[in-house]
Design a protein around this motif. Structure first.
Motif, PDB file in Angstrom:
ATOM      1  N   GLN A 238       0.849  -1.191   0.000  1.00 56.77           N
ATOM      2  CA  GLN A 238       0.000   0.000   0.000  1.00 56.77           C
ATOM      3  C   GLN A 238       0.890   1.249   0.000  1.00 56.77           C
ATOM      4  O   GLN A 238       2.008   1.206   0.507  1.00 56.77           O
TER       5      GLN A 238
ATOM      6  N   SER B  66       1.357   6.851   2.537  1.00 50.42           N
ATOM      7  CA  SER B  66       0.535   7.951   3.035  1.00 50.42           C
ATOM      8  C   SER B  66      -0.305   8.547   1.914  1.00 50.42           C
ATOM      9  O   SER B  66       0.022   8.441   0.734  1.00 50.42           O
TER      10      SER B  66
ATOM     11  N   LEU C 118      -8.330   4.322  -1.302  1.00 53.57           N
ATOM     12  CA  LEU C 118      -7.074   3.740  -0.829  1.00 53.57           C
ATOM     13  C   LEU C 118      -6.801   2.438  -1.565  1.00 53.57           C
ATOM     14  O   LEU C 118      -7.554   1.478  -1.442  1.00 53.57           O
TER      15      LEU C 118
ATOM     16  N   THR D  41      -1.516   2.369   4.989  1.00 54.86           N
ATOM     17  CA  THR D  41      -1.531   3.725   4.433  1.00 54.86           C
ATOM     18  C   THR D  41      -1.994   4.683   5.510  1.00 54.86           C
ATOM     19  O   THR D  41      -3.077   4.510   6.076  1.00 54.86           O
TER      20      THR D  41
END
Lengths: 116, 106
Positions: B6, B9, B20, B100
């Motif tokens: 992932q 940020s 996401l 994330t």
């Protein structure tokens, strides 16, 4: 539903003492429970998996004699950190799952351990 | 090693959708994809999970690609309280990746 509690939420102890952390599934029976450890700014690391009535399975690098896990009932698992040292200071999180196979894990709120 | 990847940020404006992504190219055919989030100093909170079909609940939607090698968690109207670390995890949940860190900004 699917609530998991942990007690205590935080504990401070002296080096060399033992600390017991309880994990309870409040509204369901948990065939399998998991214990994770999380250091600051890091992800969760699985320590061990325990099935009710069986010995826990520890991940590589986790000392089974230092981190004693008991899963004596379908709603309670305990983690005892024996002879704790400052490097054992961490955030310990348990999770519970209804089944021994796949399924959603529900996590407890975590226990912050500080060893002086 | 984590089996999922992932972005470390992401930022999102309050009220906008937060998307996401997660890559899980090694997922087995019968393994679910689970999404959790962790707000600072708390245990992870279950969000949603799926196998093949897209899923939606009161918290989020989950879009899984047809080849099941990636998925996207959608928070349709992000609020400041959605600021957290979001983890995408394969079924057995033995390994958590870095997740994330979503920052929702006013």
């Amino acid at each position: 539903g699917a609530v998991v509690s942990q007690h205590p939420s935080r504990v401070i102890c002296k080096s060399g003492t033992s600390v017991k952390i309880e994990c309870r599934s409040l509204d369901f029976q948990a065939t399998t429970m998991f214990w994770y450890r999380q250091f600051p700014k890091q992800s969760l690391m699985l320590m061990a998996t325990s099935n009710e009535g069986s010995k826990a399975t520890y991940e590589q690098g986790v000392e089974k004699d230092k981190f004693l896990i008991n899963h004596a009932s379908l709603t309670l698992s305990t983690l005892t950190v024996t002879s704790a040292h400052p490097e054992d200071s961490s955030f310990y999180i348990c999770s519970a799952r209804r089944t021994s196979g796949a399924g959603t894990q529900y996590f407890g709120p975590g226990t912050r351990l500080l060893v002086l | 090693d984590a089996k999922t990847t992932q972005p470390p940020s992401m930022d999102c404006a309050e009220g906008r959708a937060a998307n996401l992504p997660c890559n899980h190219s090694t997922i087995s055919g019968n393994e679910y994809v689970y999404w959790y989030r962790q707000i600072h100093s708390q245990g992870p909170q279950y969000i949603i999970h799926g196998l093949k079909n897209n899923e939606t609940n009161e918290m989020a939607s989950l879009i899984i690609t047809e080849d099941r090698k990636s998925s996207t968690l959608i928070l349709p109207h992000a609020t400041l309280r959605d600021t957290a670390v979001y983890y995408c995890v394969e079924g057995n949940m033995l390994t958590f990746g870095g997740g994330t860190r979503l920052m929702v900004k006013p």
